[in-house]
Write a protein that holds these residues in place. Structure first.
Motif, PDB file in Angstrom:
ATOM      1  N   ARG A   1       0.826  -1.208   0.000  1.00  0.00           N
ATOM      2  CA  ARG A   1       0.000   0.000   0.000  1.00  0.00           C
ATOM      3  C   ARG A   1       0.859   1.256   0.000  1.00  0.00           C
ATOM      4  NH1 ARG A   1      -3.199  -3.092   3.626  1.00  0.00           N
ATOM      5  NH2 ARG A   1      -2.143  -2.113   5.413  1.00  0.00           N
ATOM      6  N   ARG A   2       1.952   1.220   0.793  1.00  0.00           N
ATOM      7  CA  ARG A   2       2.847   2.377   0.811  1.00  0.00           C
ATOM      8  C   ARG A   2       3.513   2.594  -0.539  1.00  0.00           C
ATOM      9  NH1 ARG A   2       6.928   2.100   5.731  1.00  0.00           N
ATOM     10  NH2 ARG A   2       7.119  -0.031   4.916  1.00  0.00           N
ATOM     11  N   GLN A   3       3.909   1.480  -1.200  1.00  0.00           N
ATOM     12  CA  GLN A   3       4.532   1.600  -2.510  1.00  0.00           C
ATOM     13  C   GLN A   3       3.535   2.126  -3.528  1.00  0.00           C
ATOM     14  OE1 GLN A   3       7.684   1.204  -3.021  1.00  0.00           O
ATOM     15  NE2 GLN A   3       7.629   1.600  -5.223  1.00  0.00           N
ATOM     16  N   ALA A   4       2.298   1.632  -3.461  1.00  0.00           N
ATOM     17  CA  ALA A   4       1.274   2.120  -4.385  1.00  0.00           C
ATOM     18  C   ALA A   4       0.998   3.603  -4.152  1.00  0.00           C
ATOM     19  CB  ALA A   4      -0.008   1.299  -4.221  1.00  0.00           C
ATOM     20  N   GLN A   5       0.965   4.006  -2.879  1.00  0.00           N
ATOM     21  CA  GLN A   5       0.759   5.415  -2.569  1.00  0.00           C
ATOM     22  C   GLN A   5       1.925   6.256  -3.075  1.00  0.00           C
ATOM     23  OE1 GLN A   5      -1.977   6.690  -1.287  1.00  0.00           O
ATOM     24  NE2 GLN A   5      -1.165   8.774  -1.432  1.00  0.00           N
ATOM     25  N   ARG A   6       3.139   5.700  -2.947  1.00  0.00           N
ATOM     26  CA  ARG A   6       4.313   6.421  -3.441  1.00  0.00           C
ATOM     27  C   ARG A   6       4.244   6.607  -4.951  1.00  0.00           C
ATOM     28  NH1 ARG A   6      10.415   3.978  -3.874  1.00  0.00           N
ATOM     29  NH2 ARG A   6      11.392   5.825  -4.806  1.00  0.00           N
ATOM     30  N   VAL A   7       3.814   5.555  -5.660  1.00  0.00           N
ATOM     31  CA  VAL A   7       3.696   5.653  -7.113  1.00  0.00           C
ATOM     32  C   VAL A   7       2.665   6.692  -7.496  1.00  0.00           C
ATOM     33  CG1 VAL A   7       2.994   4.402  -9.186  1.00  0.00           C
ATOM     34  CG2 VAL A   7       4.510   3.314  -7.522  1.00  0.00           C
ATOM     35  N   ARG A   8       1.528   6.700  -6.773  1.00  0.00           N
ATOM     36  CA  ARG A   8       0.474   7.668  -7.087  1.00  0.00           C
ATOM     37  C   ARG A   8       0.929   9.103  -6.824  1.00  0.00           C
ATOM     38  NH1 ARG A   8      -2.887   3.611  -4.761  1.00  0.00           N
ATOM     39  NH2 ARG A   8      -2.761   4.641  -2.738  1.00  0.00           N
ATOM     40  N   ASN A   9       1.767   9.298  -5.811  1.00  0.00           N
ATOM     41  CA  ASN A   9       2.205  10.643  -5.456  1.00  0.00           C
ATOM     42  C   ASN A   9       3.417  11.112  -6.252  1.00  0.00           C
ATOM     43  OD1 ASN A   9       0.186  10.723  -3.537  1.00  0.00           O
ATOM     44  ND2 ASN A   9       1.515  10.054  -1.862  1.00  0.00           N
ATOM     45  N   ASP A  10       4.135  10.177  -6.845  1.00  0.00           N
ATOM     46  CA  ASP A  10       5.336  10.502  -7.610  1.00  0.00           C
ATOM     47  C   ASP A  10       4.994  10.420  -9.095  1.00  0.00           C
ATOM     48  OD1 ASP A  10       7.811  10.572  -8.913  1.00  0.00           O
ATOM     49  OD2 ASP A  10       8.836   9.602  -7.235  1.00  0.00           O
ATOM     50  N   ARG A  11       4.883  11.574  -9.742  1.00  0.00           N
ATOM     51  CA  ARG A  11       4.452  11.584 -11.139  1.00  0.00           C
ATOM     52  C   ARG A  11       5.452  10.895 -12.055  1.00  0.00           C
ATOM     53  NH1 ARG A  11       2.003  17.723 -12.040  1.00  0.00           N
ATOM     54  NH2 ARG A  11       0.318  17.549 -10.497  1.00  0.00           N
ATOM     55  N   VAL A  12       6.735  11.053 -11.783  1.00  0.00           N
ATOM     56  CA  VAL A  12       7.751  10.417 -12.621  1.00  0.00           C
ATOM     57  C   VAL A  12       7.677   8.904 -12.485  1.00  0.00           C
ATOM     58  CG1 VAL A  12      10.229  10.173 -13.015  1.00  0.00           C
ATOM     59  CG2 VAL A  12       9.262  12.425 -12.540  1.00  0.00           C
ATOM     60  N   LEU A  13       7.575   8.430 -11.251  1.00  0.00           N
ATOM     61  CA  LEU A  13       7.462   6.997 -11.030  1.00  0.00           C
ATOM     62  C   LEU A  13       6.170   6.453 -11.619  1.00  0.00           C
ATOM     63  CD1 LEU A  13       9.034   4.703  -9.749  1.00  0.00           C
ATOM     64  CD2 LEU A  13       7.809   5.117  -7.610  1.00  0.00           C
ATOM     65  N   LEU A  14       5.106   7.228 -11.531  1.00  0.00           N
ATOM     66  CA  LEU A  14       3.835   6.819 -12.131  1.00  0.00           C
ATOM     67  C   LEU A  14       3.978   6.716 -13.648  1.00  0.00           C
ATOM     68  CD1 LEU A  14       0.825   6.202 -11.922  1.00  0.00           C
ATOM     69  CD2 LEU A  14       0.388   8.676 -11.985  1.00  0.00           C
ATOM     70  N   ALA A  15       4.653   7.690 -14.263  1.00  0.00           N
ATOM     71  CA  ALA A  15       4.853   7.656 -15.714  1.00  0.00           C
ATOM     72  C   ALA A  15       5.688   6.451 -16.117  1.00  0.00           C
ATOM     73  CB  ALA A  15       5.515   8.948 -16.178  1.00  0.00           C
ATOM     74  N   LEU A  16       6.728   6.144 -15.342  1.00  0.00           N
ATOM     75  CA  LEU A  16       7.544   4.972 -15.639  1.00  0.00           C
ATOM     76  C   LEU A  16       6.719   3.696 -15.521  1.00  0.00           C
ATOM     77  CD1 LEU A  16      10.335   3.742 -16.234  1.00  0.00           C
ATOM     78  CD2 LEU A  16      10.748   3.714 -13.757  1.00  0.00           C
ATOM     79  N   THR A  17       5.883   3.623 -14.507  1.00  0.00           N
ATOM     80  CA  THR A  17       5.011   2.463 -14.340  1.00  0.00           C
ATOM     81  C   THR A  17       4.058   2.313 -15.522  1.00  0.00           C
ATOM     82  OG1 THR A  17       5.128   2.722 -11.931  1.00  0.00           O
ATOM     83  CG2 THR A  17       3.359   1.348 -12.800  1.00  0.00           C
ATOM     84  N   LEU A  18       3.522   3.428 -15.986  1.00  0.00           N
ATOM     85  CA  LEU A  18       2.622   3.388 -17.140  1.00  0.00           C
ATOM     86  C   LEU A  18       3.362   2.941 -18.402  1.00  0.00           C
ATOM     87  CD1 LEU A  18       0.521   6.641 -16.548  1.00  0.00           C
ATOM     88  CD2 LEU A  18      -0.189   4.266 -16.188  1.00  0.00           C
ATOM     89  N   LEU A  19       4.604   3.411 -18.560  1.00  0.00           N
ATOM     90  CA  LEU A  19       5.402   2.964 -19.700  1.00  0.00           C
ATOM     91  C   LEU A  19       5.628   1.456 -19.655  1.00  0.00           C
ATOM     92  CD1 LEU A  19       8.191   5.693 -20.113  1.00  0.00           C
ATOM     93  CD2 LEU A  19       6.343   5.149 -21.699  1.00  0.00           C
ATOM     94  N   LEU A  20       5.974   0.960 -18.480  1.00  0.00           N
ATOM     95  CA  LEU A  20       6.175  -0.484 -18.330  1.00  0.00           C
ATOM     96  C   LEU A  20       4.885  -1.245 -18.613  1.00  0.00           C
ATOM     97  CD1 LEU A  20       8.430  -0.553 -15.141  1.00  0.00           C
ATOM     98  CD2 LEU A  20       9.087  -1.303 -17.432  1.00  0.00           C
ATOM     99  N   GLY A  21       3.774  -0.717 -18.123  1.00  0.00           N
ATOM    100  CA  GLY A  21       2.496  -1.374 -18.362  1.00  0.00           C
ATOM    101  C   GLY A  21       2.136  -1.402 -19.836  1.00  0.00           C
TER     102      GLY A  21
END
Length: 572
Positions: free
Chosen positions: A36-56
């Motif tokens: 949950r903390r990692q998911a919250q971190r991804v949601r709050n970190d736009r760069v990490l969220l963008a990287l996750t979306l690229l991977l997806g």
């Protein structure tokens, strides 16, 4: 055992079971909490969220490709050679290194299915997305800069095609990207990273002989990565070079011990160099070395039918080298055949340097328009069509399929669906034309755009990292052109480092503009006074109220962008 002992044992068992359940519950709760903390971190970190979306997005595209076309693209004849080497002997082919055949053997030992090879190669591609992002991030600058080369690796259609093909390219790209990451870590950390970078360079040579161009690039960059060589940078460079020489030496020794074949990495690589020269060589303009007169052609260059593609001079029975020394896929019976072939090629270049430069120039033009005419080989459209549909465009390659059925007898019936969406996507994401011109321009301008007045703070050096990415991209682009000839397949590995170099350069250019605009706002005369952004700067001129008011702003801005220095030399 009496009743009391039985009751005690049962109680002990219940206690142990309760302890295990409690421990398991706590472990799962902690894991869920971390998730949950990692998911919250991804949601709050736009760069990490963008990287996750690229991977997806990259994962979805690869899954779709696996469902549409199974088990792999096997239209290119080199796949059959790798299959054959995996069956007969690693050293069967005298013109290619054996690293990819070793890779196939290792996966075959896990399960004899070509589908596993494709799955692993797609997995390595997704790992490379994260690695190239991390590499750029460690160079300094905004974290989002790493998303640009990461997007190329994740989504570019050319990368998808190569990952789905039974060819050495995807493994080579992965090793190259990991090499760059280790080199950057070596500049910032322990010498072990330098050894890892050298080891990966050596493994890249095992996979493809063209990887030898990185053997000098990495040590030289490490040596000068902090400006003038120091004891630490010298040690890192030496360690990387020793690791490369060591792992390549293992390959050479293994090859000689197992096969007793001539040559170091390969036996017949001189054919590739010959194909660079043969289409335009005219023996009237140079003196052929003794024993090589049979390589000369009396047919004018404009009328040579083999000159349509340099590859024909390697494999065609009408090639002068084929007639004189035999086919490239066999060891010649002529003593010192490859030395003679190399000496003739070198003599042609020495006697016709302008023709050689003209051939290199024509292939360089193809970096921007792959279908332009030259003495090189496949264009982008040709290579992609051959990978999937074969030379005859009928989704088959009899030579490859014969060895595939021997190596993977239980693979099952292949699935050949509609590739039109992927082919359209590949054309849209192809890096050539204006995109290539912009990327190359930024790459070449990077050392000046990211020039700094003082040593950067710890945590990254954008200019040094840009030089590493840029030098790697240029080596990948031009080494094949200089030594063999253009082939779009050889261009693709350069895309990730080229995009990384261009991203860092563009950021440096943007920061220069930002500093200039801030200085101009402080005093309009700054645009006509080249020395006003020197050590003292316009903002500190006595009597200039606007400059005094903006002095802290300019100082903070300089500190934030790394003190980018645009002063002429006489003001330094």
């Amino acid at each position: 055992m009496d009743a009391s002992d039985s009751q005690a044992a049962a109680a002990s068992a219940r206690g142990s079971s309760a302890a295990v359940n409690t421990l398991l519950k706590r472990t799962l709760t902690a894991a869920a909490h971390r998730a949950r903390r990692q998911a919250q971190r991804v949601r709050n970190d736009r760069v990490l969220l963008a990287l996750t979306l690229l991977l997806g997005a990259g994962l979805l595209m690869r899954v779709w490709l696996m469902l549409v076309w199974r088990p792999a693209f096997v239209g290119y004849s080199d796949s059959g050679i790798y299959f054959q080497d995996s069956i007969d002997s690693l050293w069967t082919d005298p013109i290619r290194t054996a690293g990819y055949s070793m890779f196939l053997r290792a996966l075959h030992a896990i399960t004899p299915h070509l589908l596993l090879v494709t799955l692993v190669q797609h997995g390595l591609g997704l790992i490379a997305v994260v690695v190239v992002f991390a590499s750029v991030r460690r160079c300094g600058g905004p974290r989002w800069l790493g998303l640009l080369p990461a997007a190329v690796v994740a989504l570019d259609g050319d990368y998808l095609f190569l990952e789905h093909a039974a060819l050495s390219d995807s493994l080579f790209i992965f090793l190259l990207i990991c090499t760059l990451y280790c080199a950057i870590r070596a500049k910032q950390g322990a010498h072990a990273w330098a050894a890892a970078a050298g080891l990966l360079v050596g493994l890249g040579v095992w996979d493809r002989g063209a990887g030898t161009v990185m053997a000098p690039v990495i040590p030289l960059w490490l040596l000068f990565s902090s400006g003038r060589p120091t004891g630490r940078t010298t040690a890192s460079a030496a360690l990387a070079l020793l690791a490369t020489v060591g792992i390549v030496g293992v390959y050479v020794g293994w090859r000689h011990a197992a096969s007793n074949m001539p040559g170091l990495l390969t036996s017949n690589n001189a054919y590739n160099f010959y194909s660079r020269v043969a289409p335009w060589a005219n023996c009237d303009d140079f003196t052929p070395p003794p024993g090589t007169r049979g390589l000369c052609e009396s047919t004018p260059v404009s009328k040579r039918t083999l000159a349509v593609a340099g590859e024909a001079y390697v494999y065609s029975e009408r090639s002068p080298a084929y007639k004189l020394f035999g086919p490239a896929y066999e060891i010649s019976d002529v003593p010192h055949a490859m030395q003679l072939l190399t000496s003739w090629s070198e003599a042609a270049i020495e006697g016709q340097p302008l023709e050689y430069l003209h051939a290199v120039w024509r292939d360089t033009v193809r970096l921007f328009s792959s279908s332009a005419r030259s003495w090189g080989d496949s264009s982008a459209s040709q290579i992609m069509s051959t990978l999937a549909h074969g030379l005859n465009h009928n989704n088959t390659n009899g030579y490859v399929e014969s060895w595939e059925h021997i190596l993977y007898p239980d693979e099952g019936r292949p699935a050949h669906g509609d590739l039109a969406p992927l082919e359209t996507w590949e054309r849209l994401t192809r890096i050539e034309g204006a995109a290539m011109a912009i990327l190359l321009g930024l790459c070449l301008a990077g050392p000046w755009l990211l020039r700094v007045r003082r040593r950067p703070r710890a945590g990254g050096d954008a200019r040094s990292g840009m030089i590493l990415f840029g030098a790697t991209a240029l080596a990948m682009l031009f080494f094949p052109i200089l030594t063999k000839g253009y082939d779009y397949r050889f261009v693709i590995p350069a895309f990730a480092p080229l995009t990384a170099a261009a991203a860092l350069s563009a950021w440096g250019f943007a920061q220069r503009i930002r500093v200039r605009v801030a200085a101009t706002w402080a005093h309009p005369a700054a645009t006509s006074r080249p020395g006003l952004l020197g050590r003292a700067g316009l903002a500190n001129r006595s009597g200039d109220r606007n400059g005094q008011a903006l002095a802290p702003v300019l100082r903070d801005e300089r500190e934030r962008v790394g003190a980018l220095d645009d002063r002429p030399a006489q003001h330094r």
